[in-house]
Enzyme design. Structure first.
Site, PDB file in Angstrom:
ATOM      1  N   GLY A 102       0.811  -1.207   0.000  1.00  0.00           N
ATOM      2  CA  GLY A 102       0.000   0.000   0.000  1.00  0.00           C
ATOM      3  C   GLY A 102       0.847   1.261   0.000  1.00  0.00           C
ATOM      4  O   GLY A 102       2.024   1.232  -0.332  1.00  0.00           O
ATOM      5  N   LEU A 103       0.217   2.354   0.372  1.00  0.00           N
ATOM      6  CA  LEU A 103       0.933   3.627   0.377  1.00  0.00           C
ATOM      7  C   LEU A 103       1.650   3.749   1.709  1.00  0.00           C
ATOM      8  O   LEU A 103       1.218   4.459   2.611  1.00  0.00           O
ATOM      9  CB  LEU A 103      -0.057   4.775   0.170  1.00  0.00           C
ATOM     10  CG  LEU A 103       0.585   6.132  -0.148  1.00  0.00           C
ATOM     11  CD1 LEU A 103       1.300   6.097  -1.494  1.00  0.00           C
ATOM     12  CD2 LEU A 103      -0.477   7.219  -0.158  1.00  0.00           C
ATOM     13  N   HIS A 104       2.713   3.027   1.814  1.00  0.00           N
ATOM     14  CA  HIS A 104       3.415   3.059   3.097  1.00  0.00           C
ATOM     15  C   HIS A 104       4.520   4.105   3.083  1.00  0.00           C
ATOM     16  O   HIS A 104       4.588   4.940   2.199  1.00  0.00           O
ATOM     17  CB  HIS A 104       3.931   1.657   3.441  1.00  0.00           C
ATOM     18  CG  HIS A 104       4.958   1.141   2.481  1.00  0.00           C
ATOM     19  ND1 HIS A 104       6.275   1.148   2.674  1.00  0.00           N
ATOM     20  CD2 HIS A 104       4.849   0.582   1.279  1.00  0.00           C
ATOM     21  CE1 HIS A 104       6.938   0.634   1.657  1.00  0.00           C
ATOM     22  NE2 HIS A 104       6.076   0.276   0.788  1.00  0.00           N
ATOM     23  N   ALA A 105       5.366   4.053   4.072  1.00  0.00           N
ATOM     24  CA  ALA A 105       6.295   5.157   4.320  1.00  0.00           C
ATOM     25  C   ALA A 105       7.104   5.609   3.124  1.00  0.00           C
ATOM     26  O   ALA A 105       7.178   6.789   2.823  1.00  0.00           O
ATOM     27  CB  ALA A 105       7.215   4.811   5.469  1.00  0.00           C
TER      28      ALA A 105
END
Lengths: 90, 580
Positions: free
Chosen positions: A9-12
């Site tokens: 996903g849209l992680h760090a």
């Protein structure tokens, strides 16, 4: 419209790159997930979207370099995440 | 407002400002700033963010050079977070509009994000919460410099919240300002629980993870009676609890009225009620509860949690403090009652399979003359400050007792040669907690000035039960008829020689056992300070005749269960409202 393709996903890391890229433009840029709207230049706010794999996000840019901004972000998403791409700008 | 459930380990209600002890112990010194200080504080914030960002950037570069970009990525993310315009805007607004201090604003704002990350579905961002905490610590460090306020330096009433409190942290608490504590881990029987009870302040432990939900300075309510903690209560809830605090105070006042009255039975027998303490700070609490002195001053805290063995001066300071606080009342100082594993620098070389039966207490002291000598010298030096007595723990043979007394005599001789003043007539006694001591008490009694029955260990040794072993812990009980017989035997021997005998185990502080103990012949009990009023209440409500009848009945029973049933019945007649 971009679709998050990465399994994490849209992680760090992507969020960081996204925010950093967005910050290069003067336009106001927002990322929309369903009812939520956040400032694309804020890594913290991007993270709060909790965008997982398969999430659809809409990028909305407004201002002088809005077109360039939207394109840059879509490009970024394409390289990192996306499959199907289209964009909307005002 | 948030209501959380944990384990109530010490009763009462406390309402106060939170001080959150994290891993680095940063305390938010103030929540709010004056209106005309706002611009200054905004500058401080900007400066702190800049230095923190430079620091992270340097780290990022270094790691990137040494290990490559992927590893440095985490620093890039942190840098981005520090420079996040939304965060900056939120912080500035909190400072400008609500007059938060930069420290408080950072803590509040960041913890809100941490909370969001922790609760997002899929938990895939919960690790980002630790990034947030990292940033919070970094920013606070830059704002506060290297200052890290020690718990001992608190100067206003607070409620302490922490992941856990180590023995040395609890030992350093300023009891005047800590209204109560809450920890994420721990439970009944933990060190923190014992201290909270000893200090008589409400405590809730084992709350689980909650520190993200609270910032230093928040208002917190601790309900030790129900094991509940309320963060940032609504006005209504706050009012309700304030009322409860009032009610507690009135109830305490009623017990206070008893404070000045003696613990005397209805037929005129005066009972001596003493207190068991661990820390010098507890002495004041005893005074407030109206005890007749200290029946057991456990000296172990000087060793627990210390990096090095305490010096003679460390010992002296602790003993002098207690003796000076109650110069006219007896204070029984028990010498070291620990195993070698708890003494810094003295770990046993061989692993002990049976530590309860191993090199501990008086045996350890006798095997380590220097250790023992240090403690004995300190006690004797402090002996001029009040009314001390010395007591040796876990004595099992007459030889041991004689050796200990001989070392004491040596210490006294040394002090005399050095020209240091001390009291030559300090009474010397022993704990009766090993069955051998009860059985042979007629021999021991010739050589001591007093004895104290330590039922905690006596029960363990007599019933051969390890109370910390959950497979058999249910067999451990002070109500066992065998134990009762031993207590009676010990009291009879002591009485026949006119030697004062006291009892200092947990059972002494339990009102259900009071009539039994008085009936067995005890006239002196040493209890946990918070129990003094209740035990006094029982003493004042019964006659010795009644107590003797109860004791005789109990001695005729052959199971602990029957004894407990009897005791519950009897206490129910005296104190109907006692919670079971």
């Amino acid at each position: 419209m971009i679709v998050i393709k990465s399994p994490q996903g849209l992680h760090a890391r992507p969020a960081e790159m996204f925010a950093r890229t967005a910050a290069e433009f003067s336009a106001t840029i927002e990322v929309i997930k369903g009812e939520q709207r956040v400032d694309a230049k804020s890594i913290l706010h991007l993270l709060t979207l909790g965008a997982t794999e398969g999430t659809e996000l809409v990028i909305e840019a407004c201002g002088d370099d809005a077109q360039a901004a939207a394109e840059a972000l879509v490009n970024l998403a394409e390289h990192e995440l996306a499959n199907e791409v289209s964009n909307e700008n005002k | 407002m948030q209501r959380l459930q944990g384990i109530g380990v010490s009763p009462g209600v406390a309402i106060g400002e939170a001080i959150v002890i994290g891993q680095e112990g940063f305390r938010i010194p103030r929540r709010f700033v004056a209106r005309d200080a706002v611009e200054n504080e905004l500058e401080r914030l900007a400066h702190a963010i800049d230095s923190a960002a430079s620091e992270v950037d340097r780290n990022r570069e270094r790691v990137s050079e040494q290990l490559g970009d992927q590893y440095a990525a985490i620093f890039s993310a942190h840098l981005q977070m520090l420079r996040d315009p939304r965060l900056r805007g939120e912080l500035e607004e909190l400072i400008r509009q609500r007059h938060y201090s930069p420290e408080y604003a950072i803590s509040r704002a960041l913890r809100r994000y941490a909370k969001v990350f922790q609760t997002l579905e899929g938990g895939f961002l919960s690790e980002r919460a630790s990034d947030i905490f990292d940033i919070e610590k970094r920013l606070l460090r830059h704002l506060l410099g290297k200052e890290r306020e020690e718990l001992a330096e608190i100067t206003s009433p607070v409620v302490v919240l922490a992941h856990e409190l180590t023995p040395s942290e609890t030992a350093n608490l300023n009891a005047n300002f800590v209204l109560g504590f809450v920890t994420e881990i721990g439970g009944l029987g933990s060190h923190t629980a014992i201290v909270a009870e000893g200090l008589g302040i409400p405590a809730v432990l084992g709350l689980g993870s909650f520190l993200t939900d609270v910032s230093g300075g928040d208002t917190v309510i601790i309900d030790g009676d129900h094991g509940q903690v309320i963060l940032n209560p609504t006005d209504e809830t706050l009012a309700r609890y304030q009322q409860e605090v009032e009610d507690h105070r009135t109830a305490a006042e009623r017990l206070e009225e008893i404070r000045e009255l003696p613990a005397e039975t209805t037929d005129g027998q005066r009972i001596q009620l003493l207190a068991n303490i661990e820390f010098p700070a507890e002495v004041e609490h005893c005074g407030r509860r109206g005890g007749d002195g200290i029946g057991l001053y456990r000296t172990e805290f000087l060793y627990l949690g210390a990096q090095e063995e305490p010096t003679e001066e460390d010992h002296y300071q602790a003993y002098a403090q207690v003796l000076q606080a109650m110069p006219d009342k007896p204070v029984v100082i028990r010498t070291l009652d620990l195993g070698a594993d708890k003494i810094p620098g003295h770990g046993v070389r061989d692993y002990e399979r049976n530590p309860f039966l191993g090199l501990r207490s008086i045996r350890l002291s006798l095997a380590n003359n220097n250790l023992f000598r240090t403690q004995l010298r300190a006690i004797m030096r402090a002996s001029t400050k009040g009314n001390p007595r010395i007591m040796f723990p876990m004595v099992s043979t007459v030889m041991e007792l004689r050796q200990a007394k001989s070392l004491l005599a040596d210490a006294m001789e040394d002090l005399e040669e050095e020209g240091i003043e001390f009291n030559e007539n300090v009474p010397v006694g022993m704990m009766v907690e090993v069955p051998a001591a009860v059985i042979l008490l007629d021999r021991f009694i010739e050589e001591v000035d007093f004895v104290s029955i330590g039922t905690n260990d006596l029960v363990q040794f007599t019933l051969a039960v390890d109370r910390s072993n959950h497979n058999v812990a249910h067999l451990y009980t002070s109500a066992d008829p065998a134990v009762l017989r031993l207590i009676k035997q010990a009291v009879d021997v002591a009485d026949s020689r006119g030697v004062p005998v006291s009892l200092c185990g947990q059972m002494s502080g339990n009102p259900r056992y009071t009539m039994l103990l008085l009936g067995l012949g005890l006239r002196s009990l040493s209890v946990t300070p918070s129990a003094i009023p209740e035990i006094k209440r029982v003493c004042r409500a019964v006659s010795l005749e009644q107590c003797q009848a109860v004791a005789n009945h109990a001695l005729s029973l052959d199971s602990a269960r029957d004894v407990k049933t009897l005791l519950n019945e009897e206490i129910g007649k005296i104190i109907p409202d006692l919670p079971l």
